[in-house]
Design an enzyme around this catalytic site. Sequence first.
Site, PDB file in Angstrom:
ATOM      1  CE  LYS A 138       0.895   5.014   8.317  1.00 36.49           C
ATOM      2  NZ  LYS A 138       0.802   4.064   7.240  1.00 36.49           N
ATOM      3  CG  ASP A 173       5.654   3.400   1.015  1.00 36.12           C
ATOM      4  OD1 ASP A 173       5.959   3.952   2.099  1.00 36.12           O
ATOM      5  OD2 ASP A 173       4.489   3.373   0.567  1.00 36.12           O
ATOM      6  CE1 TYR A 232      -3.646   2.557   0.574  1.00 31.27           C
ATOM      7  CE2 TYR A 232      -2.465   3.234   2.537  1.00 31.27           C
ATOM      8  CZ  TYR A 232      -3.466   3.439   1.612  1.00 31.27           C
ATOM      9  OH  TYR A 232      -4.294   4.535   1.741  1.00 31.27           O
TER      10      TYR A 232
HETATM   11  C1  PLP Z   1       0.212   4.627   5.777  1.00 28.96           C
HETATM   12  C2  PLP Z   1       0.981   4.340   4.555  1.00 28.96           C
HETATM   13  C3  PLP Z   1       0.958   5.198   3.437  1.00 28.96           C
HETATM   14  C4  PLP Z   1       0.010   6.357   3.338  1.00 28.96           C
HETATM   15  O1  PLP Z   1       0.268   7.344   4.296  1.00 28.96           O
HETATM   16  P1  PLP Z   1      -0.942   8.349   4.655  1.00 28.96           P
HETATM   17  O2  PLP Z   1      -0.279   9.328   5.581  1.00 28.96           O
HETATM   18  O3  PLP Z   1      -1.999   7.521   5.306  1.00 28.96           O
HETATM   19  O4  PLP Z   1      -1.395   8.972   3.403  1.00 28.96           O
HETATM   20  C5  PLP Z   1       1.822   4.934   2.405  1.00 28.96           C
HETATM   21  N1  PLP Z   1       2.656   3.884   2.427  1.00 28.96           N
HETATM   22  C6  PLP Z   1       2.692   3.026   3.470  1.00 28.96           C
HETATM   23  C7  PLP Z   1       3.662   1.900   3.455  1.00 28.96           C
HETATM   24  C8  PLP Z   1       1.852   3.222   4.557  1.00 28.96           C
HETATM   25  O5  PLP Z   1       1.848   2.336   5.552  1.00 28.96           O
END
Ligand code: PLP
Length: 432
Positions: A271, A243, A148
Amino acid sequence: MMPERSREGSRRIFARACTLMPGGVNSPARAFGAVGGQPVVVDRGDGCYLWDVDGNRYIDYVASWGPLILGHRHPAVIAAIEEVLRHGTTFGAPTRWENELAELVVEAVPSIEQVRFVNSGTEASMSAIRLARGYTGRDKIVKFAGCYHGHVDALLVQAGSSATTLGAPSSPGVPEGCTRDTLLLPYNDSDALRQAFKQYGSQIAAVILEPIAGNMGVVPADREFLQAVRSLTAQYGSVLIFDEVITGFRVAYGGAQSLLGIQPDLTVLGKIVGGGLPVGAFGGRREIMSKLLPEGKVFQAGTLSGNPLAMAAGAATLRVLRDTNPYAALDRKTERLCAGLQAAAEEAGVEHVIQRVGSMFTLFFRSGPVRNYADALEANTDRFAAYFRGMLERGVYLPCSQFEANFVSTAHEDADIDATIEAARAVFAALP
Ligand SMILES: *Cc1c(COP(=O)(O)O)cnc(C)c1O
């Protein structure tokens, strides 16, 4: 048995929320759709605990879905926000607080020479993809099923297909045109990746992946797979994007890349880097980052990007992590928790596998190992839902889906870990 907890306040507030906001929430997972039952309406947090509006206390393993590695209301983070508040909230002009967080990020993450701050992980991955396309002059991107990267149109392709397919969007409202250039591949499958590069290599702008996946539950990438990803992208001149929105500052201070010894070209952060305020970031080699406006021509902007309060919360969090280096202790604590959960599940004869990296883990209700999205989807989600509700009833707040990571923070004490294992023992024994 535990006494039935009153959730009257949660019930009342959430019912009103449902009339005001779709599903009562501002992000879908919070609605408990995958597990059923009444969402907990939170009143406050402190350390590793949450309290709902009815005064019930929970040991929290959600950590706001990852950011709160120091727990709720860490004094250093609160003090940093209060200090900046005296200056204002937003200026839309350069401030010293941006430099402070940028310096910490560049110093921490091996592959980041320059960074740009945005307001969410979604924005960061969207911008990184645009930059990679602008830099290479190519259109195609590779993403892996089960990874994701936020709700970016071009990346909302995840169907559990194990074949190499040209992506079909997995949400209404994403035109096929948006995902036409997205190649969807199975995670941990170097052969499929090699095949994709053989066929499309010269058109691939970027490969994006979570180097330790957290969004299909915790699924680490094999070393051999990561090496294939790195060498194929280098060979074909494609940009490798890690990511690390979850793994950055979580599995090690320098993220998964420092733990695994593999350097991407661009890194996406979110995060933890915001310390509980809305921050995302992307960064990498100067040669690539310099293509961004105003140095280069790739457009990217944000009214509140680099917000002083958010920068200060992130910087305070990173300083505590850098100066106290809690990673070995987090690892030991989480290992003890997982060993306890495993023993309890075995005692009760519950089929399971626990996958863990440092302080992030998932207990899958199937036997292991889970190496990709198709494996993860074989987990028994009915059992997970019963487990989730049982734990909630006993004062343990877990992520409300089988396909999420649990997070342990520096604020969890031995007694909290023991209480969690005790609760799990009771819940496993009563599972249908
Ligand atoms: C949470 C998450 C996102 C998206 O971040 P948001 O601040 O919710 O837009 C993207 N990549 C990963 C791996 C994530 O866990």
